[in-house]
Design a protein around this motif. Structure first.
Motif, PDB file in Angstrom:
ATOM      1  N   ALA A  43       0.703  -1.284  -0.007  1.00  0.00           N
ATOM      2  CA  ALA A  43       0.116   0.024  -0.148  1.00  0.00           C
ATOM      3  C   ALA A  43       0.995   1.322  -0.148  1.00  0.00           C
ATOM      4  O   ALA A  43       1.989   1.162   0.453  1.00  0.00           O
ATOM      5  CB  ALA A  43      -0.717   0.047   1.290  1.00  0.00           C
ATOM      6  N   PRO A  44       0.223   2.448  -0.348  1.00  0.00           N
ATOM      7  CA  PRO A  44       1.208   3.589  -0.612  1.00  0.00           C
ATOM      8  C   PRO A  44       1.878   3.840   0.884  1.00  0.00           C
ATOM      9  O   PRO A  44       2.994   4.459   0.842  1.00  0.00           O
ATOM     10  CB  PRO A  44       0.216   4.702  -1.336  1.00  0.00           C
ATOM     11  CG  PRO A  44      -0.836   3.827  -1.966  1.00  0.00           C
ATOM     12  CD  PRO A  44      -0.860   2.581  -1.111  1.00  0.00           C
ATOM     13  N   GLU A  45       1.087   3.850   1.968  1.00  0.00           N
ATOM     14  CA  GLU A  45       1.496   4.177   3.314  1.00  0.00           C
ATOM     15  C   GLU A  45       2.792   3.126   3.840  1.00  0.00           C
ATOM     16  O   GLU A  45       3.260   3.339   4.791  1.00  0.00           O
ATOM     17  CB  GLU A  45       0.296   4.260   4.194  1.00  0.00           C
ATOM     18  CG  GLU A  45      -0.365   3.111   4.205  1.00  0.00           C
ATOM     19  CD  GLU A  45      -1.679   2.936   3.105  1.00  0.00           C
ATOM     20  OE1 GLU A  45      -2.205   2.079   3.490  1.00  0.00           O
ATOM     21  OE2 GLU A  45      -1.870   3.524   2.370  1.00  0.00           O
ATOM     22  N   GLU A  46       2.890   2.199   3.029  1.00  0.00           N
ATOM     23  CA  GLU A  46       3.739   0.904   3.587  1.00  0.00           C
ATOM     24  C   GLU A  46       5.247   1.505   2.765  1.00  0.00           C
ATOM     25  O   GLU A  46       6.040   0.627   3.141  1.00  0.00           O
ATOM     26  CB  GLU A  46       3.428  -0.434   3.167  1.00  0.00           C
ATOM     27  CG  GLU A  46       2.033  -0.854   4.013  1.00  0.00           C
ATOM     28  CD  GLU A  46       1.693  -2.062   3.378  1.00  0.00           C
ATOM     29  OE1 GLU A  46       0.860  -2.754   4.328  1.00  0.00           O
ATOM     30  OE2 GLU A  46       1.740  -2.586   2.238  1.00  0.00           O
ATOM     31  N   THR A  89       8.544   3.778   1.817  1.00  0.00           N
ATOM     32  CA  THR A  89       9.264   4.957   2.100  1.00  0.00           C
ATOM     33  C   THR A  89      10.295   5.168   1.215  1.00  0.00           C
ATOM     34  O   THR A  89      10.921   3.943   0.639  1.00  0.00           O
ATOM     35  CB  THR A  89       9.731   5.107   3.445  1.00  0.00           C
ATOM     36  OG1 THR A  89      10.590   3.886   3.912  1.00  0.00           O
ATOM     37  CG2 THR A  89       8.727   4.824   4.401  1.00  0.00           C
ATOM     38  N   ALA A 125       9.700  -0.907   1.597  1.00  0.00           N
ATOM     39  CA  ALA A 125       8.520  -1.267   1.488  1.00  0.00           C
ATOM     40  C   ALA A 125       8.210  -2.269   2.626  1.00  0.00           C
ATOM     41  O   ALA A 125       8.796  -3.293   2.675  1.00  0.00           O
ATOM     42  CB  ALA A 125       7.761  -1.617   0.302  1.00  0.00           C
ATOM     43  N   HIS A 144       5.084  -4.774   4.687  1.00  0.00           N
ATOM     44  CA  HIS A 144       3.926  -5.258   4.682  1.00  0.00           C
ATOM     45  C   HIS A 144       3.600  -6.539   5.750  1.00  0.00           C
ATOM     46  O   HIS A 144       4.459  -7.384   5.747  1.00  0.00           O
ATOM     47  CB  HIS A 144       3.330  -5.664   3.486  1.00  0.00           C
ATOM     48  CG  HIS A 144       1.831  -6.073   3.517  1.00  0.00           C
ATOM     49  ND1 HIS A 144       0.583  -5.317   3.559  1.00  0.00           N
ATOM     50  CD2 HIS A 144       1.374  -7.501   3.519  1.00  0.00           C
ATOM     51  CE1 HIS A 144      -0.366  -6.074   3.951  1.00  0.00           C
ATOM     52  NE2 HIS A 144       0.011  -7.297   3.469  1.00  0.00           N
TER      53      HIS A 144
END
Length: 151
Positions: free
Chosen positions: A67-70, A72, A85, A87
């Motif tokens: 996901a985009p929030e996962e 950096t 990333a 998850h």
């Protein structure tokens, strides 16, 4: 019965083996095969593409499992770009954990302070570092003074 097909098959076997070994070498050293290119591409597995040309240094990496929030993206020591990333999820069937870390050394002459990132709808992360702008040549008109004496 002709021996011709058997002879050709036996002659072709070493070439097939060589081709197979070259494919294996590409898996281990994908950026060394065709090293004269500034584009390093691992399209067989769909993981990442690196482009280095006059205008930019660009990395395209498949992060569709995150996901985009996962995700950096950070710069390190003004020399590298690090993509991370992570998850983790749990459900009734068990747990899933994925962790991706990639580090790319950016060649000299690129501005890491102006790095841009884009995440496409199909999960491709595009990171672009533009070339540093060369100082603009400032033009100045110098007046010509007309002197009446001979030199």
């Amino acid at each position: 019965m002709s021996l011709l097909p058997i002879i050709f098959r036996d002659m072709e076997r070493p070439l097939r083996m060589l081709e197979q070994q070259m494919r294996m070498a590409e898996d281990f050293f994908p950026y060394m095969i065709g090293s004269n290119k500034n584009v390093m591409d691992d399209t067989r597995s769909g993981h990442e593409t690196v482009v280095h040309d006059k205008a930019k240094f660009q990395v395209k990496i498949d992060v569709n499992q995150f996901a985009p929030e996962e995700i950096t993206v950070k710069t390190v020591n003004e020399k590298s770009i690090v993509i991370e990333a992570k998850h983790e999820s749990n459900d009734e069937k068990g747990s899933v954990s994925r962790h991706l870390v990639r580090q790319f050394t950016v060649p000299e002459g690129h501005d890491l302070k102006k790095v841009e990132t884009k995440l496409t709808a199909n999960g491709i992360l595009i990171i672009t570092a533009p070339n540093k702008a060369q100082p603009a040549v400032q033009e100045r008109i110098i007046p010509v003074t007309h002197v009446m004496t001979k030199e």
